[in-house]
Write a protein that holds these residues in place. Sequence first.
Motif, mmCIF file in Angstrom:
data_model
loop_
_atom_site.group_PDB
_atom_site.id
_atom_site.type_symbol
_atom_site.label_atom_id
_atom_site.label_comp_id
_atom_site.label_asym_id
_atom_site.label_seq_id
_atom_site.Cartn_x
_atom_site.Cartn_y
_atom_site.Cartn_z
ATOM 1 N N ASN A 81 0.874 -1.125 -0.025
ATOM 2 C CA ASN A 81 0.076 -0.065 -0.041
ATOM 3 C C ASN A 81 1.033 1.271 -0.061
ATOM 4 O OD1 ASN A 81 -1.253 2.238 1.658
ATOM 5 N ND2 ASN A 81 -3.055 0.992 0.786
ATOM 6 N N ARG A 82 0.603 2.141 -0.860
ATOM 7 C CA ARG A 82 1.569 3.360 -1.121
ATOM 8 C C ARG A 82 1.328 4.211 0.178
ATOM 9 N NH1 ARG A 82 2.193 7.456 -5.994
ATOM 10 N NH2 ARG A 82 3.624 8.778 -5.360
ATOM 11 N N THR A 83 0.190 4.558 0.769
ATOM 12 C CA THR A 83 0.256 5.315 1.928
ATOM 13 C C THR A 83 0.869 4.652 2.952
ATOM 14 O OG1 THR A 83 -1.735 6.323 1.161
ATOM 15 C CG2 THR A 83 -1.256 6.352 3.402
ATOM 16 N N ALA A 84 0.839 3.340 3.301
ATOM 17 C CA ALA A 84 1.446 2.652 4.416
ATOM 18 C C ALA A 84 2.973 2.766 4.144
ATOM 19 C CB ALA A 84 1.071 1.079 4.485
ATOM 20 N N ARG A 85 3.557 2.674 2.938
ATOM 21 C CA ARG A 85 4.862 2.835 2.708
ATOM 22 C C ARG A 85 5.293 4.059 2.880
ATOM 23 N NH1 ARG A 85 8.485 3.984 -0.983
ATOM 24 N NH2 ARG A 85 10.374 2.647 -1.212
ATOM 25 N N GLU A 86 4.474 5.159 2.668
ATOM 26 C CA GLU A 86 4.874 6.748 2.774
ATOM 27 C C GLU A 86 5.230 6.816 4.176
ATOM 28 O OE1 GLU A 86 3.086 9.548 0.614
ATOM 29 O OE2 GLU A 86 3.841 9.099 -1.193
ATOM 30 N N VAL A 87 4.068 6.318 4.976
ATOM 31 C CA VAL A 87 4.059 6.473 6.618
ATOM 32 C C VAL A 87 5.493 5.781 7.128
ATOM 33 C CG1 VAL A 87 3.185 5.712 8.810
ATOM 34 C CG2 VAL A 87 1.805 6.737 6.709
ATOM 35 N N ASP A 88 5.751 4.618 6.861
ATOM 36 C CA ASP A 88 6.912 3.860 7.274
ATOM 37 C C ASP A 88 8.021 4.862 6.818
ATOM 38 O OD1 ASP A 88 5.389 1.880 8.198
ATOM 39 O OD2 ASP A 88 6.134 0.341 6.856
ATOM 40 N N LEU A 89 8.082 5.336 5.613
ATOM 41 C CA LEU A 89 9.355 6.153 5.352
ATOM 42 C C LEU A 89 9.444 7.384 6.285
ATOM 43 C CD1 LEU A 89 11.636 6.490 3.151
ATOM 44 C CD2 LEU A 89 10.131 7.571 1.756
ATOM 45 N N LEU A 90 8.412 8.271 6.109
ATOM 46 C CA LEU A 90 8.489 9.393 6.679
ATOM 47 C C LEU A 90 8.632 9.283 8.317
ATOM 48 C CD1 LEU A 90 5.575 10.940 4.670
ATOM 49 C CD2 LEU A 90 7.776 11.818 4.845
ATOM 50 N N TRP A 91 8.127 8.226 8.958
ATOM 51 C CA TRP A 91 8.362 8.179 10.227
ATOM 52 C C TRP A 91 9.682 7.057 10.754
ATOM 53 C CZ3 TRP A 91 5.191 10.704 13.822
ATOM 54 C CH2 TRP A 91 4.407 11.671 13.305
ATOM 55 N N GLY A 92 10.056 6.598 9.714
ATOM 56 C CA GLY A 92 11.324 6.105 10.176
ATOM 57 C C GLY A 92 11.108 4.592 10.536
ATOM 58 N N PHE A 93 9.662 3.933 10.181
ATOM 59 C CA PHE A 93 9.658 2.577 10.462
ATOM 60 C C PHE A 93 10.097 1.345 9.683
ATOM 61 C CE2 PHE A 93 5.203 4.409 11.934
ATOM 62 C CZ PHE A 93 5.547 4.912 13.332
ATOM 63 N N ASP A 94 10.902 2.039 8.461
ATOM 64 C CA ASP A 94 11.369 1.163 7.769
ATOM 65 C C ASP A 94 12.979 0.942 7.897
ATOM 66 O OD1 ASP A 94 12.032 3.814 6.733
ATOM 67 O OD2 ASP A 94 12.798 3.366 4.965
ATOM 68 N N ARG A 95 13.494 1.526 9.041
ATOM 69 C CA ARG A 95 14.975 1.519 9.047
ATOM 70 C C ARG A 95 15.017 0.219 10.053
ATOM 71 N NH1 ARG A 95 17.248 7.457 10.347
ATOM 72 N NH2 ARG A 95 15.479 8.832 9.464
ATOM 73 N N PRO A 96 16.157 -0.340 9.491
ATOM 74 C CA PRO A 96 16.785 -1.408 10.566
ATOM 75 C C PRO A 96 17.018 -1.146 11.769
ATOM 76 C CG PRO A 96 18.434 -0.761 9.116
ATOM 77 C CD PRO A 96 17.321 -0.112 8.743
ATOM 78 N N ALA A 97 16.913 -2.097 12.671
ATOM 79 C CA ALA A 97 17.159 -1.898 14.105
ATOM 80 C C ALA A 97 18.795 -1.343 14.026
ATOM 81 C CB ALA A 97 17.054 -3.019 14.955
ATOM 82 N N PRO A 98 19.270 -0.469 15.015
ATOM 83 C CA PRO A 98 20.540 0.270 15.239
ATOM 84 C C PRO A 98 21.340 -1.043 15.568
ATOM 85 C CG PRO A 98 18.646 1.537 16.478
ATOM 86 C CD PRO A 98 18.172 0.226 16.072
ATOM 87 N N ARG A 99 22.573 -0.761 15.122
ATOM 88 C CA ARG A 99 23.745 -1.703 15.197
ATOM 89 C C ARG A 99 24.697 -1.493 16.345
ATOM 90 N NH1 ARG A 99 24.961 -3.881 9.109
ATOM 91 N NH2 ARG A 99 22.868 -4.770 8.760
ATOM 92 N N ARG A 100 25.227 -2.175 17.069
ATOM 93 C CA ARG A 100 26.215 -1.888 17.984
ATOM 94 C C ARG A 100 27.407 -1.396 17.143
ATOM 95 N NH1 ARG A 100 26.484 -6.196 22.987
ATOM 96 N NH2 ARG A 100 24.308 -5.938 23.654
ATOM 97 N N GLY A 101 28.434 -0.370 17.831
ATOM 98 C CA GLY A 101 29.426 0.265 17.140
ATOM 99 C C GLY A 101 29.409 1.726 16.985
ATOM 100 N N PRO A 102 30.313 2.332 16.361
ATOM 101 C CA PRO A 102 30.036 3.755 16.069
ATOM 102 C C PRO A 102 29.107 4.038 15.155
ATOM 103 C CG PRO A 102 32.194 2.564 14.900
ATOM 104 C CD PRO A 102 31.437 1.650 15.870
ATOM 105 N N ARG A 103 28.496 5.198 15.199
ATOM 106 C CA ARG A 103 27.229 5.630 14.504
ATOM 107 C C ARG A 103 27.963 6.036 13.083
ATOM 108 N NH1 ARG A 103 23.977 10.499 16.849
ATOM 109 N NH2 ARG A 103 22.797 10.081 14.725
ATOM 110 N N PRO A 104 27.346 5.540 11.972
ATOM 111 C CA PRO A 104 27.637 5.804 10.684
ATOM 112 C C PRO A 104 27.737 7.501 10.411
ATOM 113 C CG PRO A 104 25.832 4.456 10.591
ATOM 114 C CD PRO A 104 25.937 4.788 11.756
ATOM 115 N N LYS A 105 28.925 7.857 9.563
ATOM 116 C CA LYS A 105 29.163 9.299 9.292
ATOM 117 C C LYS A 105 27.815 9.884 8.460
ATOM 118 C CE LYS A 105 33.880 9.361 9.803
ATOM 119 N NZ LYS A 105 35.215 9.732 9.116
#
Length: 274
Positions: free
Chosen positions: A9-33
């Motif tokens: 669903n396009r709207t669901a995908r945009e919500v995920d994108l705009l609210w950051g729900f599509d991002r993978p869980a943070p990994r341990r280690g230094p933050r990416p630049k």
Amino acid sequence: MTTEQQPTNRTAREVDLLWGFDRPAPRRGPRPKLSREAVVDAAVAVADLEGLEAVSMQRVARELGYTTMSLYRHVDSKEDMLVLMSDRALEGTPPEPRADRGWRAGVEEWIHRVMEVYRRHPWAIRLTLSGPPAGPNGLRWMEAGLREIVRSGLDVGNALQMLAMLSSLVRDTLRIEGDMARVAREAGSTMAEAERDYSSGLRRVVTAEEFPTIALMLESAVLDQRPPSGEPDRLGGPADELDFSIHRVLDGIEVYVERVRAGGPTGAGNTPAG
């Protein structure tokens, strides 16, 4: 890519994108630049400086000093980047609720603040809209505008229609003003000068017999007026005269609400709240 599975669903995908729900869980280690925020910030900066047509994944990567492939770890495509830019352009604080509950003044303040946002980021009015706002910034502005219109007495359904119409009026007027300013700038003049040239050109062909109303317009010299002295920031374009149209729309809302409360006909649509 940012994720392996995307909602269909396009709207669901945009919500995920705009609210950051599509991002993978943070990994341990230094933050990416490099981050999604940095990519969007760079894209906005390019658009502010050179216009939307200058924005590409390659150009943004060059601005950041990374390879294009590096960007795809944070943003899946240019289309997604434009979606993120559209919400980033609305960053800022919408007007707070008015203590006096004056809905008309509240709507006018909201419109003027929206115009300020679009004048800071004129490329934003040229983005293709896929629907109502879905991102955090867009929803904050939508909430603020809808809140003030509902205070008029309209129910939320009719208020939403009025908000969409007012938003379209602002966007279309600013888009026309931007086009006029660009053409005038390319000709080495201003919009006010272009309007006077237009008026002068029409006087060569317009007669009162064939075009009586246009002839009246030319006689009244409405296109020959300069922006008021002491207001150098005024462009002398259509948006400078937008308040008159806005006031008439608000008059219509007010008359409609008063008529319905008095028991008069409502016509098509819903009835006022309360």
